[in-house]
Design a protein around this motif. Structure first.
Motif, mmCIF file in Angstrom:
data_model
loop_
_atom_site.group_PDB
_atom_site.id
_atom_site.type_symbol
_atom_site.label_atom_id
_atom_site.label_comp_id
_atom_site.label_asym_id
_atom_site.label_seq_id
_atom_site.Cartn_x
_atom_site.Cartn_y
_atom_site.Cartn_z
ATOM 1 N N ASP A 280 65.809 46.385 81.789
ATOM 2 C CA ASP A 280 66.548 46.716 80.576
ATOM 3 C C ASP A 280 65.602 47.358 79.574
ATOM 4 O O ASP A 280 64.383 47.301 79.713
ATOM 5 C CB ASP A 280 67.180 45.455 79.994
ATOM 6 N N TYR B 52 76.683 40.022 82.476
ATOM 7 C CA TYR B 52 76.672 40.205 81.018
ATOM 8 C C TYR B 52 75.529 39.390 80.420
ATOM 9 O O TYR B 52 75.413 38.192 80.684
ATOM 10 C CB TYR B 52 77.996 39.742 80.409
ATOM 11 N N SER C 160 74.149 42.089 70.149
ATOM 12 C CA SER C 160 74.476 43.033 71.219
ATOM 13 C C SER C 160 74.781 42.320 72.527
ATOM 14 O O SER C 160 74.388 41.181 72.763
ATOM 15 C CB SER C 160 73.332 44.035 71.420
ATOM 16 N N CYS C 161 75.484 43.031 73.374
ATOM 17 C CA CYS C 161 75.858 42.526 74.694
ATOM 18 C C CYS C 161 75.572 43.640 75.693
ATOM 19 O O CYS C 161 76.117 44.740 75.576
ATOM 20 C CB CYS C 161 77.338 42.154 74.682
ATOM 21 N N ARG C 162 74.692 43.367 76.639
ATOM 22 C CA ARG C 162 74.303 44.342 77.660
ATOM 23 C C ARG C 162 74.903 43.915 78.997
ATOM 24 O O ARG C 162 75.073 42.733 79.254
ATOM 25 C CB ARG C 162 72.780 44.407 77.782
ATOM 26 N N TRP D 230 72.055 49.597 83.513
ATOM 27 C CA TRP D 230 72.393 48.820 82.322
ATOM 28 C C TRP D 230 73.301 49.649 81.426
ATOM 29 O O TRP D 230 73.141 50.864 81.333
ATOM 30 C CB TRP D 230 71.132 48.471 81.532
ATOM 31 N N SER D 231 74.217 48.986 80.729
ATOM 32 C CA SER D 231 75.036 49.650 79.714
ATOM 33 C C SER D 231 75.310 48.664 78.589
ATOM 34 O O SER D 231 75.085 47.468 78.726
ATOM 35 C CB SER D 231 76.343 50.181 80.309
ATOM 36 N N GLU D 232 75.780 49.198 77.494
ATOM 37 C CA GLU D 232 76.070 48.391 76.308
ATOM 38 C C GLU D 232 77.577 48.288 76.153
ATOM 39 O O GLU D 232 78.290 49.257 76.376
ATOM 40 C CB GLU D 232 75.444 49.057 75.081
ATOM 41 N N PRO E 30 79.396 44.825 70.439
ATOM 42 C CA PRO E 30 78.585 43.698 69.966
ATOM 43 C C PRO E 30 79.469 42.558 69.464
ATOM 44 O O PRO E 30 80.621 42.766 69.083
ATOM 45 C CB PRO E 30 77.778 44.301 68.815
#
Length: 119
Positions: free
Chosen positions: A19, A36, A49-51, A60-62, A65
């Motif tokens: 990440d 998650y 934030s939540c990845r 990885w993506s976002e 939040p």
């Protein structure tokens, strides 16, 4: 970093997809092939934030939040929804001052279909 267990080789393997920044004291929950990583702390900042790590593509993506920053967050999965409960909005302790951030006494829910957190 992410490690996966290779059942054929009977050993743990480090995935090459790291990440963008380290985080500790986060919550983790898996839905299918998606992992998650929720909230957390990087030694100076607490995250809302939540990845998401896709185990198939190793990317990885976002996602949206949370409403609150949360370290030491407890997370659970129920009926396809992710629940984030409690935690701290900042570092819970400092070496010299003891407790520095009050405990959160609230929870929020994430719906992956709408990409939205609600209190």
């Amino acid at each position: 970093m992410v490690e996966s267990y290779d059942t054929r080789a009977d050993r743990w393997v480090v995935c090459k997809a790291e990440d963008k920044s380290p985080r500790a004291y986060h919550g983790v929950v898996a839905i299918g092939c998606l992992i998650y990583v929720i909230g957390g702390f990087d030694a100076s900042e607490c995250f809302s934030s939540c990845r998401v790590f896709d185990t198939r593509s190793k990317l990885w993506s976002e996602v949206a939040p949370m409403n609150n920053k949360r370290s030491y967050v407890s997370v659970a999965l129920l009926d396809g929804q992710i629940y984030a409960m409690g935690g701290f909005e900042g570092p819970p302790r400092t070496p010299t001052a003891g407790l520095s951030s009050p405990r959160l006494r609230c929870a929020e829910r994430f719906d992956p279909r709408t990409n939205q957190w609600t209190r």
